[in-house]
Design a protein around this motif. Structure first.
Motif, PDB file in Angstrom:
ATOM      1  N   PHE A 147       0.806  -1.209   0.000  1.00 34.72           N
ATOM      2  CA  PHE A 147       0.000   0.000   0.000  1.00 34.72           C
ATOM      3  C   PHE A 147       0.847   1.270   0.000  1.00 34.72           C
ATOM      4  O   PHE A 147       0.394   2.306  -0.468  1.00 34.72           O
ATOM      5  CB  PHE A 147      -0.970   0.008   1.183  1.00 34.72           C
ATOM      6  N   CYS A 148       2.065   1.184   0.523  1.00 33.36           N
ATOM      7  CA  CYS A 148       2.910   2.385   0.603  1.00 33.36           C
ATOM      8  C   CYS A 148       3.754   2.594  -0.642  1.00 33.36           C
ATOM      9  O   CYS A 148       4.175   3.719  -0.915  1.00 33.36           O
ATOM     10  CB  CYS A 148       3.823   2.315   1.825  1.00 33.36           C
ATOM     11  N   SER A 149       4.024   1.551  -1.372  1.00 30.02           N
ATOM     12  CA  SER A 149       4.863   1.689  -2.571  1.00 30.02           C
ATOM     13  C   SER A 149       4.004   1.542  -3.814  1.00 30.02           C
ATOM     14  O   SER A 149       2.790   1.370  -3.733  1.00 30.02           O
ATOM     15  CB  SER A 149       5.969   0.643  -2.557  1.00 30.02           C
ATOM     16  N   GLU A 150       4.647   1.569  -4.924  1.00 30.03           N
ATOM     17  CA  GLU A 150       3.924   1.420  -6.195  1.00 30.03           C
ATOM     18  C   GLU A 150       4.154   0.040  -6.779  1.00 30.03           C
ATOM     19  O   GLU A 150       4.373  -0.114  -7.979  1.00 30.03           O
ATOM     20  CB  GLU A 150       4.369   2.510  -7.170  1.00 30.03           C
ATOM     21  N   GLN A 151       4.089  -0.986  -5.929  1.00 30.12           N
ATOM     22  CA  GLN A 151       4.243  -2.363  -6.388  1.00 30.12           C
ATOM     23  C   GLN A 151       3.072  -2.754  -7.281  1.00 30.12           C
ATOM     24  O   GLN A 151       1.934  -2.376  -7.021  1.00 30.12           O
ATOM     25  CB  GLN A 151       4.254  -3.328  -5.200  1.00 30.12           C
ATOM     26  N   SER A 152       3.379  -3.547  -8.290  1.00 29.56           N
ATOM     27  CA  SER A 152       2.293  -4.105  -9.093  1.00 29.56           C
ATOM     28  C   SER A 152       1.716  -5.301  -8.356  1.00 29.56           C
ATOM     29  O   SER A 152       2.275  -5.790  -7.371  1.00 29.56           O
ATOM     30  CB  SER A 152       2.824  -4.538 -10.469  1.00 29.56           C
ATOM     31  N   VAL A 153       0.591  -5.800  -8.827  1.00 30.38           N
ATOM     32  CA  VAL A 153      -0.046  -6.962  -8.218  1.00 30.38           C
ATOM     33  C   VAL A 153       0.889  -8.163  -8.297  1.00 30.38           C
ATOM     34  O   VAL A 153       1.049  -8.917  -7.335  1.00 30.38           O
ATOM     35  CB  VAL A 153      -1.402  -7.259  -8.900  1.00 30.38           C
ATOM     36  N   THR A 154       1.530  -8.330  -9.432  1.00 27.99           N
ATOM     37  CA  THR A 154       2.445  -9.453  -9.620  1.00 27.99           C
ATOM     38  C   THR A 154       3.632  -9.365  -8.665  1.00 27.99           C
ATOM     39  O   THR A 154       4.047 -10.375  -8.096  1.00 27.99           O
ATOM     40  CB  THR A 154       2.948  -9.494 -11.072  1.00 27.99           C
ATOM     41  N   GLU A 155       4.162  -8.170  -8.469  1.00 32.23           N
ATOM     42  CA  GLU A 155       5.276  -7.994  -7.534  1.00 32.23           C
ATOM     43  C   GLU A 155       4.834  -8.301  -6.099  1.00 32.23           C
ATOM     44  O   GLU A 155       5.584  -8.895  -5.325  1.00 32.23           O
ATOM     45  CB  GLU A 155       5.832  -6.574  -7.624  1.00 32.23           C
ATOM     46  N   PHE A 156       3.627  -7.889  -5.748  1.00 30.09           N
ATOM     47  CA  PHE A 156       3.102  -8.176  -4.408  1.00 30.09           C
ATOM     48  C   PHE A 156       2.937  -9.676  -4.197  1.00 30.09           C
ATOM     49  O   PHE A 156       3.335 -10.209  -3.160  1.00 30.09           O
ATOM     50  CB  PHE A 156       1.771  -7.451  -4.194  1.00 30.09           C
ATOM     51  N   VAL A 157       2.373 -10.364  -5.174  1.00 26.92           N
ATOM     52  CA  VAL A 157       2.186 -11.809  -5.075  1.00 26.92           C
ATOM     53  C   VAL A 157       3.536 -12.507  -4.973  1.00 26.92           C
ATOM     54  O   VAL A 157       3.715 -13.423  -4.167  1.00 26.92           O
ATOM     55  CB  VAL A 157       1.366 -12.347  -6.276  1.00 26.92           C
ATOM     56  N   GLN A 158       4.502 -12.059  -5.755  1.00 31.56           N
ATOM     57  CA  GLN A 158       5.838 -12.648  -5.696  1.00 31.56           C
ATOM     58  C   GLN A 158       6.490 -12.395  -4.340  1.00 31.56           C
ATOM     59  O   GLN A 158       7.129 -13.281  -3.775  1.00 31.56           O
ATOM     60  CB  GLN A 158       6.728 -12.098  -6.817  1.00 31.56           C
ATOM     61  N   ALA A 159       6.310 -11.190  -3.799  1.00 27.58           N
ATOM     62  CA  ALA A 159       6.854 -10.876  -2.472  1.00 27.58           C
ATOM     63  C   ALA A 159       6.213 -11.762  -1.404  1.00 27.58           C
ATOM     64  O   ALA A 159       6.905 -12.224  -0.479  1.00 27.58           O
ATOM     65  CB  ALA A 159       6.650  -9.397  -2.161  1.00 27.58           C
ATOM     66  N   CYS A 160       4.920 -12.017  -1.525  1.00 27.06           N
ATOM     67  CA  CYS A 160       4.238 -12.894  -0.558  1.00 27.06           C
ATOM     68  C   CYS A 160       4.731 -14.332  -0.685  1.00 27.06           C
ATOM     69  O   CYS A 160       4.970 -15.018   0.319  1.00 27.06           O
ATOM     70  CB  CYS A 160       2.723 -12.835  -0.758  1.00 27.06           C
ATOM     71  N   SER A 161       4.908 -14.815  -1.919  1.00 20.89           N
ATOM     72  CA  SER A 161       5.431 -16.163  -2.118  1.00 20.89           C
ATOM     73  C   SER A 161       6.842 -16.290  -1.561  1.00 20.89           C
ATOM     74  O   SER A 161       7.176 -17.273  -0.906  1.00 20.89           O
ATOM     75  CB  SER A 161       5.432 -16.518  -3.605  1.00 20.89           C
ATOM     76  N   ASP A 162       7.668 -15.284  -1.803  1.00 22.54           N
ATOM     77  CA  ASP A 162       9.032 -15.277  -1.257  1.00 22.54           C
ATOM     78  C   ASP A 162       9.002 -15.229   0.262  1.00 22.54           C
ATOM     79  O   ASP A 162       9.773 -15.910   0.926  1.00 22.54           O
ATOM     80  CB  ASP A 162       9.831 -14.082  -1.809  1.00 22.54           C
ATOM     81  N   GLY A 163       8.093 -14.413   0.810  1.00 27.99           N
ATOM     82  CA  GLY A 163       7.963 -14.307   2.253  1.00 27.99           C
ATOM     83  C   GLY A 163       7.568 -15.624   2.895  1.00 27.99           C
ATOM     84  O   GLY A 163       8.066 -15.970   3.968  1.00 27.99           O
ATOM     85  N   TYR A 164       6.710 -16.396   2.226  1.00 22.58           N
ATOM     86  CA  TYR A 164       6.320 -17.689   2.771  1.00 22.58           C
ATOM     87  C   TYR A 164       7.480 -18.685   2.675  1.00 22.58           C
ATOM     88  O   TYR A 164       7.703 -19.481   3.591  1.00 22.58           O
ATOM     89  CB  TYR A 164       5.101 -18.255   2.056  1.00 22.58           C
ATOM     90  N   CYS A 165       8.260 -18.619   1.590  1.00 20.37           N
ATOM     91  CA  CYS A 165       9.408 -19.510   1.458  1.00 20.37           C
ATOM     92  C   CYS A 165      10.453 -19.232   2.527  1.00 20.37           C
ATOM     93  O   CYS A 165      11.089 -20.155   3.037  1.00 20.37           O
ATOM     94  CB  CYS A 165      10.028 -19.358   0.070  1.00 20.37           C
ATOM     95  N   ILE A 166      10.633 -17.978   2.872  1.00 12.73           N
ATOM     96  CA  ILE A 166      11.634 -17.587   3.863  1.00 12.73           C
ATOM     97  C   ILE A 166      11.169 -17.897   5.276  1.00 12.73           C
ATOM     98  O   ILE A 166      11.961 -18.205   6.157  1.00 12.73           O
ATOM     99  CB  ILE A 166      11.988 -16.089   3.715  1.00 12.73           C
ATOM    100  N   ALA A 167       9.874 -17.811   5.516  1.00 13.46           N
ATOM    101  CA  ALA A 167       9.324 -17.977   6.883  1.00 13.46           C
ATOM    102  C   ALA A 167       9.657 -19.308   7.512  1.00 13.46           C
ATOM    103  O   ALA A 167       9.851 -20.296   6.966  1.00 13.46           O
ATOM    104  CB  ALA A 167       7.822 -17.793   6.848  1.00 13.46           C
TER     105      ALA A 167
END
Length: 167
Positions: A147-167
């Motif tokens: 919400f604070c940056s200008e991420q695209s939907v695809t970038e957000f989904v990729q960040a969430c997938s990466d976040g789950y892999c790292i968790a």
């Protein structure tokens, strides 16, 4: 009575033909029941790595169903089941969303819907700690960053997938 007679005639005909060909009759007796299989609406089904499976495009319909249920739960909880323009727009988006858009809505709903969080935890009970860590990252970093940056939907989904892999 007529149905029993008809059924018996069919069995006799098929049995006679199968004896001629020395094969088994394809018809079964009326007392044989269909075996029970998984109930698709059972919410307690355990799915290992459920968040990884949600990311696969083959599971789009399953994911859409979960998103629709979550929207309904939020509507009941926050809007007292009254009509709301934003909820109607969200429902319309889910109907013809791409898989990336659907995943983005899923992650955003996962951030705020307690029933969805509980359902995900129940489905993947073996990864409780990993999911809990991911939910913290989702709330504190991923959604706020989206919400604070200008991420695209695809970038957000990729960040969430990466976040789950790292968790």
């Amino acid at each position: 009575m007529w149905a029993e007679w008809f059924y018996m005639q069919c069995v006799e005909i098929v049995s006679a033909r199968s004896r001629e060909k020395k094969t088994k009759a394809p018809l079964q007796s009326l007392s044989v029941s269909t075996p029970m299989t998984c109930d698709l609406h059972d919410k307690s089904v355990e799915i290992p790595n459920v968040l990884e499976k949600a990311a696969h495009a083959l599971n789009k319909e399953w994911l859409a169903g979960i998103v629709r249920e979550s929207i309904g739960a939020l509507e009941q909880e926050f809007f007292a089941a009254s009509a709301c323009a934003q909820v109607a727009k969200l429902r319309a988006l889910v109907l013809d969303a791409t898989h990336a858009e659907l995943l983005a809505v899923f992650y955003l709903l996962l951030n705020i819907d307690h029933s969805l969080k509980t359902r995900v935890l129940l489905m993947d009970a073996g990864n409780e700690k990993r999911i809990a860590r991911f939910l913290l990252d989702l709330r504190q970093e991923l959604v706020a960053g989206f919400f604070c940056s200008e991420q695209s939907v695809t970038e957000f989904v990729q960040a969430c997938s990466d976040g789950y892999c790292i968790a």
